[in-house]
Design a protein around this motif. Sequence first.
Motif, PDB file in Angstrom:
ATOM      1  N   GLY A 152      12.824  -5.664   0.502  1.00 59.42           N
ATOM      2  CA  GLY A 152      12.912  -4.578   1.477  1.00 59.42           C
ATOM      3  C   GLY A 152      11.552  -3.967   1.737  1.00 59.42           C
ATOM      4  O   GLY A 152      11.379  -2.752   1.724  1.00 59.42           O
ATOM      5  N   GLY A 153      10.576  -4.818   2.011  1.00 55.66           N
ATOM      6  CA  GLY A 153       9.188  -4.364   2.110  1.00 55.66           C
ATOM      7  C   GLY A 153       8.899  -3.431   3.266  1.00 55.66           C
ATOM      8  O   GLY A 153       7.855  -2.780   3.269  1.00 55.66           O
ATOM      9  N   ALA A 154       9.791  -3.343   4.248  1.00 58.44           N
ATOM     10  CA  ALA A 154       9.575  -2.428   5.371  1.00 58.44           C
ATOM     11  C   ALA A 154      10.276  -1.098   5.177  1.00 58.44           C
ATOM     12  O   ALA A 154      10.151  -0.202   6.016  1.00 58.44           O
ATOM     13  N   GLY A 155      11.011  -0.940   4.082  1.00 59.38           N
ATOM     14  CA  GLY A 155      11.689   0.317   3.811  1.00 59.38           C
ATOM     15  C   GLY A 155      10.724   1.396   3.370  1.00 59.38           C
ATOM     16  O   GLY A 155       9.542   1.138   3.101  1.00 59.38           O
ATOM     17  N   ALA A 156      11.228   2.610   3.277  1.00 63.16           N
ATOM     18  CA  ALA A 156      10.364   3.740   2.908  1.00 63.16           C
ATOM     19  C   ALA A 156       9.746   3.546   1.527  1.00 63.16           C
ATOM     20  O   ALA A 156       8.550   3.782   1.326  1.00 63.16           O
ATOM     21  N   VAL A 157      10.555   3.112   0.553  1.00 62.34           N
ATOM     22  CA  VAL A 157      10.026   2.844  -0.786  1.00 62.34           C
ATOM     23  C   VAL A 157       9.179   1.580  -0.778  1.00 62.34           C
ATOM     24  O   VAL A 157       8.083   1.542  -1.353  1.00 62.34           O
ATOM     25  N   GLY A 158       9.663   0.539  -0.114  1.00 63.55           N
ATOM     26  CA  GLY A 158       8.931  -0.722  -0.069  1.00 63.55           C
ATOM     27  C   GLY A 158       7.542  -0.579   0.522  1.00 63.55           C
ATOM     28  O   GLY A 158       6.587  -1.205   0.060  1.00 63.55           O
ATOM     29  N   HIS A 159       7.417   0.257   1.563  1.00 62.05           N
ATOM     30  CA  HIS A 159       6.124   0.494   2.209  1.00 62.05           C
ATOM     31  C   HIS A 159       5.095   1.001   1.203  1.00 62.05           C
ATOM     32  O   HIS A 159       3.957   0.525   1.167  1.00 62.05           O
ATOM     33  N   TYR A 160       5.512   1.963   0.372  1.00 64.72           N
ATOM     34  CA  TYR A 160       4.594   2.495  -0.633  1.00 64.72           C
ATOM     35  C   TYR A 160       4.396   1.516  -1.787  1.00 64.72           C
ATOM     36  O   TYR A 160       3.294   1.402  -2.345  1.00 64.72           O
ATOM     37  N   ALA A 161       5.451   0.790  -2.168  1.00 67.86           N
ATOM     38  CA  ALA A 161       5.337  -0.144  -3.294  1.00 67.86           C
ATOM     39  C   ALA A 161       4.324  -1.248  -2.997  1.00 67.86           C
ATOM     40  O   ALA A 161       3.548  -1.643  -3.875  1.00 67.86           O
ATOM     41  N   ILE A 162       4.344  -1.755  -1.771  1.00 72.23           N
ATOM     42  CA  ILE A 162       3.358  -2.778  -1.389  1.00 72.23           C
ATOM     43  C   ILE A 162       1.948  -2.236  -1.581  1.00 72.23           C
ATOM     44  O   ILE A 162       1.084  -2.881  -2.189  1.00 72.23           O
ATOM     45  N   GLN A 163       1.693  -1.054  -1.051  1.00 68.42           N
ATOM     46  CA  GLN A 163       0.345  -0.485  -1.115  1.00 68.42           C
ATOM     47  C   GLN A 163      -0.076  -0.175  -2.545  1.00 68.42           C
ATOM     48  O   GLN A 163      -1.221  -0.429  -2.939  1.00 68.42           O
ATOM     49  N   LEU A 164       0.845   0.388  -3.332  1.00 70.06           N
ATOM     50  CA  LEU A 164       0.498   0.773  -4.694  1.00 70.06           C
ATOM     51  C   LEU A 164       0.268  -0.454  -5.573  1.00 70.06           C
ATOM     52  O   LEU A 164      -0.652  -0.467  -6.402  1.00 70.06           O
ATOM     53  N   ALA A 165       1.094  -1.480  -5.397  1.00 73.63           N
ATOM     54  CA  ALA A 165       0.899  -2.700  -6.188  1.00 73.63           C
ATOM     55  C   ALA A 165      -0.431  -3.353  -5.831  1.00 73.63           C
ATOM     56  O   ALA A 165      -1.169  -3.819  -6.716  1.00 73.63           O
ATOM     57  N   ARG A 166      -0.749  -3.385  -4.554  1.00 74.57           N
ATOM     58  CA  ARG A 166      -2.033  -3.971  -4.151  1.00 74.57           C
ATOM     59  C   ARG A 166      -3.185  -3.114  -4.674  1.00 74.57           C
ATOM     60  O   ARG A 166      -4.190  -3.647  -5.159  1.00 74.57           O
ATOM     61  N   TRP A 167      -3.072  -1.812  -4.581  1.00 70.29           N
ATOM     62  CA  TRP A 167      -4.087  -0.899  -5.116  1.00 70.29           C
ATOM     63  C   TRP A 167      -4.263  -1.124  -6.615  1.00 70.29           C
ATOM     64  O   TRP A 167      -5.379  -1.028  -7.145  1.00 70.29           O
ATOM     65  N   GLY A 168      -3.163  -1.462  -7.287  1.00 71.58           N
ATOM     66  CA  GLY A 168      -3.216  -1.706  -8.728  1.00 71.58           C
ATOM     67  C   GLY A 168      -3.741  -3.074  -9.112  1.00 71.58           C
ATOM     68  O   GLY A 168      -3.791  -3.398 -10.303  1.00 71.58           O
ATOM     69  N   GLY A 169      -4.116  -3.907  -8.122  1.00 70.87           N
ATOM     70  CA  GLY A 169      -4.727  -5.188  -8.419  1.00 70.87           C
ATOM     71  C   GLY A 169      -3.775  -6.366  -8.445  1.00 70.87           C
ATOM     72  O   GLY A 169      -4.118  -7.429  -8.975  1.00 70.87           O
ATOM     73  N   ALA A 170      -2.575  -6.208  -7.867  1.00 74.60           N
ATOM     74  CA  ALA A 170      -1.595  -7.290  -7.870  1.00 74.60           C
ATOM     75  C   ALA A 170      -1.622  -8.085  -6.574  1.00 74.60           C
ATOM     76  O   ALA A 170      -2.078  -7.602  -5.533  1.00 74.60           O
ATOM     77  N   ARG A 171      -1.120  -9.303  -6.640  1.00 77.91           N
ATOM     78  CA  ARG A 171      -0.773 -10.054  -5.444  1.00 77.91           C
ATOM     79  C   ARG A 171       0.633  -9.606  -5.057  1.00 77.91           C
ATOM     80  O   ARG A 171       1.516  -9.511  -5.921  1.00 77.91           O
ATOM     81  N   VAL A 172       0.865  -9.347  -3.788  1.00 77.18           N
ATOM     82  CA  VAL A 172       2.133  -8.759  -3.357  1.00 77.18           C
ATOM     83  C   VAL A 172       2.829  -9.674  -2.355  1.00 77.18           C
ATOM     84  O   VAL A 172       2.251 -10.071  -1.339  1.00 77.18           O
ATOM     85  N   ILE A 173       4.085  -9.995  -2.667  1.00 73.74           N
ATOM     86  CA  ILE A 173       4.960 -10.722  -1.755  1.00 73.74           C
ATOM     87  C   ILE A 173       6.101  -9.780  -1.383  1.00 73.74           C
ATOM     88  O   ILE A 173       6.685  -9.134  -2.259  1.00 73.74           O
ATOM     89  N   ALA A 174       6.413  -9.685  -0.106  1.00 69.00           N
ATOM     90  CA  ALA A 174       7.481  -8.806   0.353  1.00 69.00           C
ATOM     91  C   ALA A 174       8.551  -9.604   1.065  1.00 69.00           C
ATOM     92  O   ALA A 174       8.254 -10.607   1.735  1.00 69.00           O
ATOM     93  N   THR A 175       9.802  -9.182   0.937  1.00 70.15           N
ATOM     94  CA  THR A 175      10.881  -9.774   1.721  1.00 70.15           C
ATOM     95  C   THR A 175      11.341  -8.758   2.763  1.00 70.15           C
ATOM     96  O   THR A 175      11.355  -7.549   2.519  1.00 70.15           O
ATOM     97  N   VAL A 176      11.706  -9.267   3.947  1.00 71.58           N
ATOM     98  CA  VAL A 176      12.144  -8.427   5.071  1.00 71.58           C
ATOM     99  C   VAL A 176      13.245  -9.175   5.825  1.00 71.58           C
ATOM    100  O   VAL A 176      13.542 -10.328   5.535  1.00 71.58           O
ATOM    101  N   SER A 177      13.811  -8.499   6.838  1.00 72.92           N
ATOM    102  CA  SER A 177      14.935  -9.088   7.557  1.00 72.92           C
ATOM    103  C   SER A 177      14.615  -9.519   8.979  1.00 72.92           C
ATOM    104  O   SER A 177      15.509  -9.969   9.690  1.00 72.92           O
TER     105      SER A 177
END
Length: 327
Positions: A152-177
């Motif tokens: 749910g990478g486009a959701g309100a929580v997902g939007h922040y989770a993508i950014q925070l994980a990337r800020w934390g040094g992770a590779r980020v994969i998101a799923t969307v519809s």
Amino acid sequence: MRAVWYEETGPAPRVLQLGEMDDPQPGPGEVRVRLHASGVNPSDVKTRAGLRSPIAFPRVIPHSDGAGEIDAVGEGVPLSRIGTRVWVWNAAWRRPFGTCAEMICLPEAQAVALPDGTSFEAGACLGIPASTACHAVFADGDVTGQTVLVTGGAGAVGHYAIQLARWGGARVIATVSGPQKAAAAEAAGAHAVVNYREGDVANAILSANSGQPVDRVVEVEFGGNLPVTMAVLGEGGVIASYGSMADGEPKLPFYPLMFRHTTLRMLLVYLLTAQERAQMITRLTAALEEGALSHAIAARFDLADSARAHEAVESGHMIGNAVIMID
């Protein structure tokens, strides 16, 4: 003060009322915040609709999230807090009066300093969406060098989770519809985006990670996504879940999870411990101060249009947050 409240649960246009109430006065250990913005979350509209429980108080001012300036303090609170820009959390959690009003009084710990570069409307998105994302990403340690899957990478929580994980040094994969949501997840910084309505989703996730399993999942739909999660999560992996609407009572594959040494984290941001809350706020503040976060404001409403704001959230069509501007 002007405020929006309800005295029975039901449809927003029928039960939400705009009117005048006495200005609240801070008690010992409390601050009064003159609110400039109030965030509308799915939990707020579900509570107002009566989907979770009967109304808890004779009169309820909705919304747990908001931001503004402290204009008065109670006994025991330093006068230096007056004039501070703040965002608030749990304003309507087990309390009758939330942020859909011009003022609110609450314990001073629930009013967190808002960095100068962060707007009030952005501050109204921090209490639930950003805080949930931050705890889900970091509650089990740093993510540097890991791969984090955000469903749910486009959701309100997902939007922040993508950014925070990337800020934390992770590779980020998101799923969307769909394509529009894919664009939102890409704009948030996802390294790869997978449409979960097309093809072999698990294989697409693994392919996006060079064939390797993922380390953590920030999960919006635990039960419904469990078969895919089992196919992509590696040994020692973490599933941090904040929702399971499609399957509220999933059958748990205990031994397959155990033999991967999996951590299951079910989280409810309202119930963070004091230590968890402090760690989350420290991380979130650092990300804000470093300019690492953008804020997806999908729609803005006036206080008088609070019913329309609730209906917009209920529609499920928004990509981002609904915010009521109170200035």
